[in-house]
Write a protein that holds these residues in place. Sequence first.
Motif, PDB file in Angstrom:
ATOM      1  N   ASN A  55       0.982   9.355   0.756  1.00  0.00           N
ATOM      2  CA  ASN A  55       0.457   8.895  -0.538  1.00  0.00           C
ATOM      3  C   ASN A  55      -0.473   7.677  -0.427  1.00  0.00           C
ATOM      4  O   ASN A  55      -1.620   7.799  -0.022  1.00  0.00           O
ATOM      5  CB  ASN A  55       1.573   8.695  -1.562  1.00  0.00           C
ATOM      6  CG  ASN A  55       2.647   7.708  -1.213  1.00  0.00           C
ATOM      7  OD1 ASN A  55       2.394   6.610  -0.747  1.00  0.00           O
ATOM      8  ND2 ASN A  55       3.888   8.103  -1.445  1.00  0.00           N
ATOM      9  N   HIS A  56      -0.012   6.467  -0.736  1.00  0.00           N
ATOM     10  CA  HIS A  56      -0.897   5.304  -0.799  1.00  0.00           C
ATOM     11  C   HIS A  56      -1.574   5.009   0.531  1.00  0.00           C
ATOM     12  O   HIS A  56      -2.741   4.584   0.576  1.00  0.00           O
ATOM     13  CB  HIS A  56      -0.089   4.084  -1.270  1.00  0.00           C
ATOM     14  CG  HIS A  56      -0.885   2.831  -1.353  1.00  0.00           C
ATOM     15  ND1 HIS A  56      -0.323   1.574  -1.356  1.00  0.00           N
ATOM     16  CD2 HIS A  56      -2.227   2.619  -1.441  1.00  0.00           C
ATOM     17  CE1 HIS A  56      -1.275   0.659  -1.435  1.00  0.00           C
ATOM     18  NE2 HIS A  56      -2.429   1.260  -1.488  1.00  0.00           N
ATOM     19  N   PRO A  59       4.490  -2.585  -9.877  1.00  0.00           N
ATOM     20  CA  PRO A  59       3.259  -2.943 -10.614  1.00  0.00           C
ATOM     21  C   PRO A  59       2.157  -3.481  -9.704  1.00  0.00           C
ATOM     22  O   PRO A  59       0.991  -3.087  -9.831  1.00  0.00           O
ATOM     23  CB  PRO A  59       3.735  -4.001 -11.622  1.00  0.00           C
ATOM     24  CG  PRO A  59       5.199  -3.736 -11.789  1.00  0.00           C
ATOM     25  CD  PRO A  59       5.667  -3.280 -10.446  1.00  0.00           C
ATOM     26  N   MET A  60       2.517  -4.376  -8.774  1.00  0.00           N
ATOM     27  CA  MET A  60       1.511  -4.929  -7.881  1.00  0.00           C
ATOM     28  C   MET A  60       0.991  -3.877  -6.903  1.00  0.00           C
ATOM     29  O   MET A  60      -0.206  -3.860  -6.576  1.00  0.00           O
ATOM     30  CB  MET A  60       2.105  -6.108  -7.095  1.00  0.00           C
ATOM     31  CG  MET A  60       2.474  -7.319  -7.936  1.00  0.00           C
ATOM     32  SD  MET A  60       1.036  -8.158  -8.653  1.00  0.00           S
ATOM     33  CE  MET A  60       1.153  -7.589 -10.359  1.00  0.00           C
ATOM     34  N   ASP A  61       1.873  -2.993  -6.451  1.00  0.00           N
ATOM     35  CA  ASP A  61       1.426  -1.934  -5.542  1.00  0.00           C
ATOM     36  C   ASP A  61       0.456  -0.986  -6.242  1.00  0.00           C
ATOM     37  O   ASP A  61      -0.528  -0.529  -5.645  1.00  0.00           O
ATOM     38  CB  ASP A  61       2.632  -1.154  -5.018  1.00  0.00           C
ATOM     39  CG  ASP A  61       3.482  -1.994  -4.074  1.00  0.00           C
ATOM     40  OD1 ASP A  61       2.996  -3.042  -3.610  1.00  0.00           O
ATOM     41  OD2 ASP A  61       4.634  -1.595  -3.805  1.00  0.00           O
ATOM     42  N   MET A  62       0.738  -0.659  -7.494  1.00  0.00           N
ATOM     43  CA  MET A  62      -0.175   0.199  -8.258  1.00  0.00           C
ATOM     44  C   MET A  62      -1.528  -0.472  -8.448  1.00  0.00           C
ATOM     45  O   MET A  62      -2.586   0.163  -8.321  1.00  0.00           O
ATOM     46  CB  MET A  62       0.441   0.543  -9.613  1.00  0.00           C
ATOM     47  CG  MET A  62       1.570   1.548  -9.548  1.00  0.00           C
ATOM     48  SD  MET A  62       0.959   3.199  -9.155  1.00  0.00           S
ATOM     49  CE  MET A  62       2.466   4.153  -9.343  1.00  0.00           C
ATOM     50  N   SER A  87      -1.737  12.853  -0.530  1.00  0.00           N
ATOM     51  CA  SER A  87      -2.768  11.824  -0.405  1.00  0.00           C
ATOM     52  C   SER A  87      -3.212  11.317  -1.770  1.00  0.00           C
ATOM     53  O   SER A  87      -3.566  12.092  -2.658  1.00  0.00           O
ATOM     54  CB  SER A  87      -3.974  12.402   0.355  1.00  0.00           C
ATOM     55  OG  SER A  87      -5.074  11.516   0.307  1.00  0.00           O
ATOM     56  N   ALA A  88      -3.212   9.994  -1.936  1.00  0.00           N
ATOM     57  CA  ALA A  88      -3.726   9.354  -3.140  1.00  0.00           C
ATOM     58  C   ALA A  88      -5.166   8.900  -2.976  1.00  0.00           C
ATOM     59  O   ALA A  88      -5.715   8.286  -3.899  1.00  0.00           O
ATOM     60  CB  ALA A  88      -2.850   8.149  -3.507  1.00  0.00           C
ATOM     61  N   ALA A  89      -5.786   9.195  -1.845  1.00  0.00           N
ATOM     62  CA  ALA A  89      -7.173   8.791  -1.609  1.00  0.00           C
ATOM     63  C   ALA A  89      -8.110   9.579  -2.521  1.00  0.00           C
ATOM     64  O   ALA A  89      -7.904  10.770  -2.771  1.00  0.00           O
ATOM     65  CB  ALA A  89      -7.556   9.001  -0.151  1.00  0.00           C
ATOM     66  N   ALA A  90      -9.142   8.908  -2.986  1.00  0.00           N
ATOM     67  CA  ALA A  90     -10.116   9.554  -3.871  1.00  0.00           C
ATOM     68  C   ALA A  90     -11.197  10.287  -3.097  1.00  0.00           C
ATOM     69  O   ALA A  90     -11.909  11.114  -3.677  1.00  0.00           O
ATOM     70  CB  ALA A  90     -10.757   8.514  -4.795  1.00  0.00           C
ATOM     71  N   GLY A 132       3.546   4.658   6.487  1.00  0.00           N
ATOM     72  CA  GLY A 132       4.356   4.911   5.306  1.00  0.00           C
ATOM     73  C   GLY A 132       3.608   4.638   4.023  1.00  0.00           C
ATOM     74  O   GLY A 132       2.605   3.914   3.996  1.00  0.00           O
ATOM     75  N   GLY A 133       4.110   5.225   2.941  1.00  0.00           N
ATOM     76  CA  GLY A 133       3.445   5.107   1.655  1.00  0.00           C
ATOM     77  C   GLY A 133       4.150   4.150   0.713  1.00  0.00           C
ATOM     78  O   GLY A 133       5.021   3.365   1.099  1.00  0.00           O
ATOM     79  N   MET A 134       3.785   4.244  -0.547  1.00  0.00           N
ATOM     80  CA  MET A 134       4.333   3.371  -1.576  1.00  0.00           C
ATOM     81  C   MET A 134       5.804   3.720  -1.828  1.00  0.00           C
ATOM     82  O   MET A 134       6.181   4.890  -1.844  1.00  0.00           O
ATOM     83  CB  MET A 134       3.529   3.512  -2.865  1.00  0.00           C
ATOM     84  CG  MET A 134       3.943   2.549  -3.964  1.00  0.00           C
ATOM     85  SD  MET A 134       2.977   2.770  -5.475  1.00  0.00           S
ATOM     86  CE  MET A 134       1.328   2.447  -4.881  1.00  0.00           C
TER      87      MET A 134
END
Length: 515
Positions: A222-223, A178-181, A254-257, A142-144
């Motif tokens: 996502n995260h 905020p902490m997750d970001m 996907s939030a991966a770079a 799961g994601g954020m």
Amino acid sequence: MSSSPMTYIPPLCDGACGTTPRSQIPMMEVMMQDMMSMLRMMPTVCWAMVMQRRHMSWADMAHMGMQIMLACMEMCIMVCALPMYMMLPGAMFAMWMGVCCMVCMAMCWKLNGKEMMHQCVVGSKSWMMGLESDDEKWMFMGGMGMSSRHCHGTTLPILSKLFSRAMTCICMPTYGMPMDMLMMMLQRCMPISTQAKRTLYGQMRCALLDDTMKRCVVLCHNHSAVVVSQVISQLCCDIPEEKLCKLEIYTFGSAAAEFMLPMGESNLESEMPHHMNMSSMHSMDRDSDSDMMPTRKGVHIEHFAMANDPFAQMGVLKTVRNNMDGRYFGGVFFMNDMSSMMNNPSMSMTSQQMSQNMTMFSSGIMMEDYLLSMFPAQLLPATDDSGMSRSNMNCGMMDCTMMIDRDCASKREIAAMGSYYAASGHKKTGNKRRSWTGLATMAGMEKEMMRNGMGAGMDGLEMARKVCKDCDKHRGRDVSWLCRYASMGKNGMTMGLGVEAEMMDSSMMMKGMAA
């Protein structure tokens, strides 16, 4: 904006091995870019959460309210910490900070639950005909913004029923937005060992080393794609290459770079698209599902991204479309704005009505947004409010004819060749504009360069163009490997199984979504 609701970007070949890993970029520069991207995406995330509230159950609304309270409290602590430290005595400041931290920890404990891993076998027991697939390992991360309760109570049963497989879920712990970001920004810049990452690595490693397992499938949102990307990089160093062939990765927003894989000849061998292997798949015995996958020598990766998903905008879409030198392997299925489907004259009125109903699930913040957009025939009720049958409204995003982004595919290969040429120590051309044509790229290069990386780079460019040609004028369902596992919905055929099964009871599905 594209005239087609679905755009496909073929996988990167990078025969020249010229793409630049993210670790070679200065960390402060990367962190500043990520911080600016997150600040720009925050209004979109907040608005998407507000719009999502209309389709939530009371339990999910309570969870969102707790998330908002936790985020507001953390922001207040960050803003007031310095003034309170300067104004209050040391003992009172420590007491105030301790109380605030205890309240935040209690709220995080309530959101995360006690267990990190959950298993669901609803799909394998209720909907799968014949023997259970004990030779497959399916995992979802799961994601954020997805609480443990929502992940194992709603998303996991939907995935298990949709793909007719037993599913293992690894929940990403949340510590407030905020902490997750902040954690996501740090994980995109450097590998950080967390409990979720270690658990995922152990599960994937055991499945790949087990000779009885013929397929290991990982779905992430996502995260969590950042964690999966780093785990794959670690597994490529620890697992033999022939065992990695069992691995299939499917990311959603996907939030991966970056998504790195071993470089070599395996990347220059194009994987057979799903539509080119259909005839051979249906000619095989129905019990030989594990052997009905196309022959390949590497990890199969597919990325699904929505245009309105802020995590995809700062992750897969930014790297693939803007950063041509980035190393991001896997094919990308880019879902354009849903409103483009309603104005497409090639679609029937029922399909346009279906698209209008799907627009409310187009934010991509929740995993269900992607599932409803890709597989509406399996997840939506049998009839709508007007009594229209679902069989006439089964046109999802994967059923639309794709537009192939040939320019992006070619530019990525040419950029890799240009980076290889620049890194080989030859004289730089200053501010001369980079040419996006293969002939101009090859002009002026020495013969010894052709014998080294540039020759393989040209092979990769030709392979990318060949994949574009093979996938042209086909639906997303014809190219994606993930769709072969899901029931088609209209005729009850399960892709990849060759088994005629009954359509899933949609009322049970929607009941699980509303739980």
